[in-house]
Design a protein around this motif. Structure first.
Motif, PDB file in Angstrom:
ATOM      1  N   GLN A  14       0.761  -1.208   0.099  1.00  0.00           N
ATOM      2  CA  GLN A  14       0.028  -0.083  -0.078  1.00  0.00           C
ATOM      3  C   GLN A  14       0.790   1.283   0.079  1.00  0.00           C
ATOM      4  O   GLN A  14       2.038   1.237   0.730  1.00  0.00           O
ATOM      5  CB  GLN A  14      -0.956   0.137   1.153  1.00  0.00           C
ATOM      6  CG  GLN A  14      -1.849  -1.117   1.242  1.00  0.00           C
ATOM      7  CD  GLN A  14      -2.680  -1.173   0.122  1.00  0.00           C
ATOM      8  OE1 GLN A  14      -3.531  -0.105  -0.257  1.00  0.00           O
ATOM      9  NE2 GLN A  14      -3.206  -2.259  -0.598  1.00  0.00           N
ATOM     10  N   ALA A  15       0.622   2.050  -0.790  1.00  0.00           N
ATOM     11  CA  ALA A  15       1.318   3.581  -1.043  1.00  0.00           C
ATOM     12  C   ALA A  15       0.817   4.272   0.240  1.00  0.00           C
ATOM     13  O   ALA A  15      -0.379   4.468   0.627  1.00  0.00           O
ATOM     14  CB  ALA A  15       1.155   4.164  -2.364  1.00  0.00           C
ATOM     15  N   PRO A  16       1.873   5.205   0.747  1.00  0.00           N
ATOM     16  CA  PRO A  16       1.275   6.046   1.522  1.00  0.00           C
ATOM     17  C   PRO A  16       0.180   7.139   1.162  1.00  0.00           C
ATOM     18  O   PRO A  16       0.350   7.611   0.075  1.00  0.00           O
ATOM     19  CB  PRO A  16       2.538   6.553   2.357  1.00  0.00           C
ATOM     20  CG  PRO A  16       3.667   6.465   1.049  1.00  0.00           C
ATOM     21  CD  PRO A  16       3.060   5.140   0.683  1.00  0.00           C
ATOM     22  N   PRO A  17      -0.568   7.858   1.867  1.00  0.00           N
ATOM     23  CA  PRO A  17      -1.519   8.631   1.473  1.00  0.00           C
ATOM     24  C   PRO A  17      -0.867   9.860   0.576  1.00  0.00           C
ATOM     25  O   PRO A  17      -1.512  10.288  -0.347  1.00  0.00           O
ATOM     26  CB  PRO A  17      -2.095   9.369   2.709  1.00  0.00           C
ATOM     27  CG  PRO A  17      -1.864   8.363   3.712  1.00  0.00           C
ATOM     28  CD  PRO A  17      -0.549   7.718   3.522  1.00  0.00           C
ATOM     29  N   GLN A  18       0.065  10.245   1.129  1.00  0.00           N
ATOM     30  CA  GLN A  18       0.985  11.554   0.257  1.00  0.00           C
ATOM     31  C   GLN A  18       1.723  10.935  -0.808  1.00  0.00           C
ATOM     32  O   GLN A  18       2.348  12.004  -1.533  1.00  0.00           O
ATOM     33  CB  GLN A  18       1.662  12.191   1.240  1.00  0.00           C
ATOM     34  CG  GLN A  18       0.764  13.111   2.191  1.00  0.00           C
ATOM     35  CD  GLN A  18      -0.129  13.855   1.673  1.00  0.00           C
ATOM     36  OE1 GLN A  18       0.123  14.542   0.722  1.00  0.00           O
ATOM     37  NE2 GLN A  18      -1.315  13.867   2.030  1.00  0.00           N
ATOM     38  N   ARG A  25       4.809  16.263  -9.186  1.00  0.00           N
ATOM     39  CA  ARG A  25       3.646  16.900  -9.530  1.00  0.00           C
ATOM     40  C   ARG A  25       3.378  18.222  -8.881  1.00  0.00           C
ATOM     41  O   ARG A  25       2.529  19.202  -9.608  1.00  0.00           O
ATOM     42  CB  ARG A  25       2.722  16.021  -8.388  1.00  0.00           C
ATOM     43  CG  ARG A  25       1.086  16.526  -8.218  1.00  0.00           C
ATOM     44  CD  ARG A  25       0.305  15.466  -8.717  1.00  0.00           C
ATOM     45  NE  ARG A  25      -1.395  15.853  -8.643  1.00  0.00           N
ATOM     46  CZ  ARG A  25      -2.016  15.150  -8.426  1.00  0.00           C
ATOM     47  NH1 ARG A  25      -2.032  13.748  -8.316  1.00  0.00           N
ATOM     48  NH2 ARG A  25      -3.284  15.620  -8.332  1.00  0.00           N
ATOM     49  N   LYS A  26       4.193  18.863  -8.043  1.00  0.00           N
ATOM     50  CA  LYS A  26       3.929  20.182  -7.839  1.00  0.00           C
ATOM     51  C   LYS A  26       4.607  21.034  -8.662  1.00  0.00           C
ATOM     52  O   LYS A  26       3.821  22.188  -8.964  1.00  0.00           O
ATOM     53  CB  LYS A  26       4.848  20.406  -6.373  1.00  0.00           C
ATOM     54  CG  LYS A  26       4.941  21.823  -5.701  1.00  0.00           C
ATOM     55  CD  LYS A  26       5.766  21.935  -4.298  1.00  0.00           C
ATOM     56  CE  LYS A  26       5.655  23.356  -3.831  1.00  0.00           C
ATOM     57  NZ  LYS A  26       6.454  23.342  -2.785  1.00  0.00           N
ATOM     58  N   LEU A  27       5.468  20.736  -9.414  1.00  0.00           N
ATOM     59  CA  LEU A  27       6.108  21.372 -10.650  1.00  0.00           C
ATOM     60  C   LEU A  27       5.237  21.628 -11.686  1.00  0.00           C
ATOM     61  O   LEU A  27       4.690  22.537 -12.048  1.00  0.00           O
ATOM     62  CB  LEU A  27       7.172  20.705 -11.037  1.00  0.00           C
ATOM     63  CG  LEU A  27       8.278  21.480 -12.384  1.00  0.00           C
ATOM     64  CD1 LEU A  27       8.447  22.891 -11.898  1.00  0.00           C
ATOM     65  CD2 LEU A  27       9.316  20.827 -12.782  1.00  0.00           C
ATOM     66  N   GLU A  79       4.717  27.828  -6.691  1.00  0.00           N
ATOM     67  CA  GLU A  79       4.839  26.322  -6.538  1.00  0.00           C
ATOM     68  C   GLU A  79       6.000  25.962  -7.735  1.00  0.00           C
ATOM     69  O   GLU A  79       6.819  25.007  -7.343  1.00  0.00           O
ATOM     70  CB  GLU A  79       3.494  25.582  -6.993  1.00  0.00           C
ATOM     71  CG  GLU A  79       2.852  25.609  -5.839  1.00  0.00           C
ATOM     72  CD  GLU A  79       1.599  24.834  -6.198  1.00  0.00           C
ATOM     73  OE1 GLU A  79       1.147  24.151  -5.038  1.00  0.00           O
ATOM     74  OE2 GLU A  79       1.158  24.507  -7.166  1.00  0.00           O
ATOM     75  N   THR A  80       6.129  26.718  -8.634  1.00  0.00           N
ATOM     76  CA  THR A  80       7.156  26.312  -9.462  1.00  0.00           C
ATOM     77  C   THR A  80       8.683  26.602  -9.321  1.00  0.00           C
ATOM     78  O   THR A  80       9.565  25.977  -9.236  1.00  0.00           O
ATOM     79  CB  THR A  80       6.881  27.158 -10.984  1.00  0.00           C
ATOM     80  OG1 THR A  80       5.678  26.695 -11.437  1.00  0.00           O
ATOM     81  CG2 THR A  80       8.023  26.899 -11.855  1.00  0.00           C
ATOM     82  N   VAL A  81       8.553  27.727  -8.414  1.00  0.00           N
ATOM     83  CA  VAL A  81      10.083  28.114  -7.664  1.00  0.00           C
ATOM     84  C   VAL A  81      10.361  27.115  -6.625  1.00  0.00           C
ATOM     85  O   VAL A  81      11.686  26.830  -6.514  1.00  0.00           O
ATOM     86  CB  VAL A  81      10.150  29.750  -7.192  1.00  0.00           C
ATOM     87  CG1 VAL A  81      11.365  29.758  -6.500  1.00  0.00           C
ATOM     88  CG2 VAL A  81       9.996  30.489  -8.698  1.00  0.00           C
ATOM     89  N   THR A  82       9.396  26.810  -5.878  1.00  0.00           N
ATOM     90  CA  THR A  82       9.822  25.878  -4.645  1.00  0.00           C
ATOM     91  C   THR A  82       9.607  24.556  -4.726  1.00  0.00           C
ATOM     92  O   THR A  82       9.380  23.893  -3.724  1.00  0.00           O
ATOM     93  CB  THR A  82       8.951  26.553  -3.408  1.00  0.00           C
ATOM     94  OG1 THR A  82       7.635  26.356  -3.728  1.00  0.00           O
ATOM     95  CG2 THR A  82       9.216  27.861  -3.127  1.00  0.00           C
ATOM     96  N   ASN A  88       4.356  22.984   2.429  1.00  0.00           N
ATOM     97  CA  ASN A  88       3.226  22.998   3.188  1.00  0.00           C
ATOM     98  C   ASN A  88       3.035  22.309   4.288  1.00  0.00           C
ATOM     99  O   ASN A  88       2.528  20.911   4.150  1.00  0.00           O
ATOM    100  CB  ASN A  88       1.684  22.884   2.107  1.00  0.00           C
ATOM    101  CG  ASN A  88       0.471  23.152   2.706  1.00  0.00           C
ATOM    102  OD1 ASN A  88       0.496  23.612   3.941  1.00  0.00           O
ATOM    103  ND2 ASN A  88      -0.363  22.804   2.094  1.00  0.00           N
ATOM    104  N   HIS A  89       3.536  22.151   5.399  1.00  0.00           N
ATOM    105  CA  HIS A  89       3.569  21.744   6.636  1.00  0.00           C
ATOM    106  C   HIS A  89       4.258  20.479   6.322  1.00  0.00           C
ATOM    107  O   HIS A  89       3.749  19.240   6.835  1.00  0.00           O
ATOM    108  CB  HIS A  89       2.106  21.284   7.019  1.00  0.00           C
ATOM    109  CG  HIS A  89       1.334  22.359   7.505  1.00  0.00           C
ATOM    110  ND1 HIS A  89       1.494  23.318   8.532  1.00  0.00           N
ATOM    111  CD2 HIS A  89       0.131  22.938   6.784  1.00  0.00           C
ATOM    112  CE1 HIS A  89       0.442  24.159   8.366  1.00  0.00           C
ATOM    113  NE2 HIS A  89      -0.236  23.989   7.455  1.00  0.00           N
ATOM    114  N   GLY A  90       5.217  20.533   5.598  1.00  0.00           N
ATOM    115  CA  GLY A  90       6.260  19.370   5.388  1.00  0.00           C
ATOM    116  C   GLY A  90       5.782  18.479   4.380  1.00  0.00           C
ATOM    117  O   GLY A  90       6.366  17.449   4.092  1.00  0.00           O
ATOM    118  N   THR A  91       4.753  18.908   3.619  1.00  0.00           N
ATOM    119  CA  THR A  91       4.211  18.047   2.547  1.00  0.00           C
ATOM    120  C   THR A  91       4.488  18.679   1.004  1.00  0.00           C
ATOM    121  O   THR A  91       4.517  19.923   1.031  1.00  0.00           O
ATOM    122  CB  THR A  91       2.859  17.700   2.706  1.00  0.00           C
ATOM    123  OG1 THR A  91       1.910  18.991   2.690  1.00  0.00           O
ATOM    124  CG2 THR A  91       2.891  16.765   3.949  1.00  0.00           C
TER     125      THR A  91
END
Length: 96
Positions: A14-18, A25-27, A79-82, A88-91
């Motif tokens: 099972q994959a973790p929720p995050q 995906r953020k990029l 989000e592109t730069v970072t 966001n709270h370590g995620t």
């Protein structure tokens, strides 16, 4: 033999929720927000037109859409730069 083969079929890792929210995906989300953020103008105008009518769509809907467009472009640039860093709270989840 049947019991062993069926239990192995259900033994899925099972994959973790995050796991779906990562740096790539953020990029992609950031680039998408910058490229297609302007569609919020038409979407907001359409929503307001449906609920409040034509005159509200071309006044309030336009202003609301411009605000949302600027917000999306700003979040997209952030989000592109970072994207390599979990901000966001370590995620890597979106901050909005």
């Amino acid at each position: 033999m049947v019991l062993v083969s069926t239990s192995a079929a259900f033994a899925d890792i099972q994959a973790p929720p995050q796991s779906n929210q990562g740096p790539t995906r953020k990029l992609g989300r950031g680039i998408g927000n910058m490229l297609y953020g302007s569609t919020e103008i038409f979407e907001s105008m359409s929503d307001v037109n449906y609920t409040d009518g034509n005159s509200a769509a071309f006044s309030y809907g336009l202003v609301r859409g411009l605000g949302r467009t600027l917000s999306r472009i700003g979040y997209g640039a952030f989000e592109t730069v970072t994207f390599p860093f979990p901000t966001n709270h370590g995620t890597y989840k979106p901050p909005y």
